[in-house]
Write a protein that holds these residues in place. Structure first.
Motif, PDB file in Angstrom:
ATOM      1  N   ALA A  57       2.617 -12.417  -2.546  1.00  0.00           N
ATOM      2  CA  ALA A  57       3.606 -12.584  -3.613  1.00  0.00           C
ATOM      3  C   ALA A  57       4.154 -11.232  -4.064  1.00  0.00           C
ATOM      4  N   LEU A  58       3.285 -10.224  -4.167  1.00  0.00           N
ATOM      5  CA  LEU A  58       3.750  -8.875  -4.511  1.00  0.00           C
ATOM      6  C   LEU A  58       4.766  -8.371  -3.488  1.00  0.00           C
ATOM      7  N   HIS A  59       4.491  -8.652  -2.220  1.00  0.00           N
ATOM      8  CA  HIS A  59       5.406  -8.255  -1.144  1.00  0.00           C
ATOM      9  C   HIS A  59       6.722  -9.033  -1.237  1.00  0.00           C
ATOM     10  N   THR A  60       6.626 -10.334  -1.434  1.00  0.00           N
ATOM     11  CA  THR A  60       7.812 -11.187  -1.526  1.00  0.00           C
ATOM     12  C   THR A  60       8.681 -10.797  -2.719  1.00  0.00           C
ATOM     13  N   LEU A  61       8.059 -10.440  -3.829  1.00  0.00           N
ATOM     14  CA  LEU A  61       8.796 -10.029  -5.027  1.00  0.00           C
ATOM     15  C   LEU A  61       9.392  -8.627  -4.884  1.00  0.00           C
ATOM     16  N   GLY A  62       9.064  -7.938  -3.797  1.00  0.00           N
ATOM     17  CA  GLY A  62       9.639  -6.619  -3.532  1.00  0.00           C
ATOM     18  C   GLY A  62       8.925  -5.470  -4.223  1.00  0.00           C
ATOM     19  N   HIS A  63       7.722  -5.704  -4.722  1.00  0.00           N
ATOM     20  CA  HIS A  63       6.992  -4.660  -5.427  1.00  0.00           C
ATOM     21  C   HIS A  63       6.279  -3.695  -4.494  1.00  0.00           C
ATOM     22  N   LEU A  64       5.953  -4.154  -3.282  1.00  0.00           N
ATOM     23  CA  LEU A  64       5.237  -3.284  -2.362  1.00  0.00           C
ATOM     24  C   LEU A  64       5.488  -3.717  -0.921  1.00  0.00           C
ATOM     25  N   SER A  65       5.123  -2.826  -0.026  1.00  0.00           N
ATOM     26  CA  SER A  65       5.121  -3.159   1.397  1.00  0.00           C
ATOM     27  C   SER A  65       3.851  -2.564   2.002  1.00  0.00           C
ATOM     28  N   ILE A  66       3.404  -3.193   3.075  1.00  0.00           N
ATOM     29  CA  ILE A  66       2.200  -2.729   3.767  1.00  0.00           C
ATOM     30  C   ILE A  66       2.578  -2.494   5.217  1.00  0.00           C
ATOM     31  N   ASN A  67       2.320  -1.272   5.683  1.00  0.00           N
ATOM     32  CA  ASN A  67       2.654  -0.905   7.050  1.00  0.00           C
ATOM     33  C   ASN A  67       1.478  -0.124   7.624  1.00  0.00           C
ATOM     34  N   GLY A  68       0.845  -0.707   8.635  1.00  0.00           N
ATOM     35  CA  GLY A  68      -0.298  -0.037   9.256  1.00  0.00           C
ATOM     36  C   GLY A  68      -1.473   0.129   8.314  1.00  0.00           C
ATOM     37  N   GLY A  69      -1.632  -0.798   7.378  1.00  0.00           N
ATOM     38  CA  GLY A  69      -2.733  -0.728   6.434  1.00  0.00           C
ATOM     39  C   GLY A  69      -2.469   0.156   5.227  1.00  0.00           C
ATOM     40  N   LYS A  70      -1.307   0.833   5.192  1.00  0.00           N
ATOM     41  CA  LYS A  70      -0.949   1.707   4.078  1.00  0.00           C
ATOM     42  C   LYS A  70       0.014   0.970   3.149  1.00  0.00           C
ATOM     43  N   VAL A  71      -0.221   1.096   1.841  1.00  0.00           N
ATOM     44  CA  VAL A  71       0.582   0.412   0.835  1.00  0.00           C
ATOM     45  C   VAL A  71       1.603   1.379   0.255  1.00  0.00           C
ATOM     46  N   THR A  72       2.851   0.913   0.176  1.00  0.00           N
ATOM     47  CA  THR A  72       3.933   1.678  -0.445  1.00  0.00           C
ATOM     48  C   THR A  72       4.515   0.838  -1.563  1.00  0.00           C
ATOM     49  N   TYR A  73       4.683   1.434  -2.728  1.00  0.00           N
ATOM     50  CA  TYR A  73       5.203   0.726  -3.891  1.00  0.00           C
ATOM     51  C   TYR A  73       6.669   1.055  -4.090  1.00  0.00           C
ATOM     52  N   ALA A  74       7.510   0.018  -4.147  1.00  0.00           N
ATOM     53  CA  ALA A  74       8.945   0.206  -4.291  1.00  0.00           C
ATOM     54  C   ALA A  74       9.306   0.888  -5.603  1.00  0.00           C
ATOM     55  N   ALA A  75       8.640   0.540  -6.678  1.00  0.00           N
ATOM     56  CA  ALA A  75       8.997   1.081  -7.994  1.00  0.00           C
ATOM     57  C   ALA A  75       8.427   2.462  -8.259  1.00  0.00           C
ATOM     58  N   PHE A  76       7.509   2.923  -7.410  1.00  0.00           N
ATOM     59  CA  PHE A  76       6.840   4.181  -7.671  1.00  0.00           C
ATOM     60  C   PHE A  76       7.147   5.266  -6.645  1.00  0.00           C
ATOM     61  N   ASP A  77       7.388   4.880  -5.401  1.00  0.00           N
ATOM     62  CA  ASP A  77       7.573   5.871  -4.329  1.00  0.00           C
ATOM     63  C   ASP A  77       9.032   6.139  -4.075  1.00  0.00           C
TER      64      ASP A  77
END
Length: 77
Positions: A57-77
């Motif tokens: 749900a966090l991913h669907t809402l656009g708050h984060l993405s996970i690539n290769g086990g690493k989390v990136t936050y849209a609102a913070f990065d």
């Protein structure tokens, strides 16, 4: 509203993301620590499937993405 009384993954995701937006909140940077953090936030009362649903749900809402086990936050990065 108490965290354990929230039922839908979207509601849980919004509540968890609100915690992440607090000024001194640490943000999990790996998928493993994110899962652990979500479970701890909800007092370890969620199943693994429910924790995964919150993360989805966090991913669907656009708050984060996970690539290769690493989390990136849209609102913070």
């Amino acid at each position: 509203m108490k965290a354990i009384h929230i039922k839908t993954p979207d509601e849980r995701a919004r509540m968890f993301f609100g915690k992440l937006q607090q000024p001194n909140s640490t943000k999990p940077r790996t998928e493993k620590t994110l899962k652990s953090s979500v479970a701890a936030h909800f007092q370890k009362q969620l199943t693994d499937a429910e924790v995964s649903a919150v993360i989805d749900a966090l991913h669907t809402l656009g708050h984060l993405s996970i690539n290769g086990g690493k989390v990136t936050y849209a609102a913070f990065d």
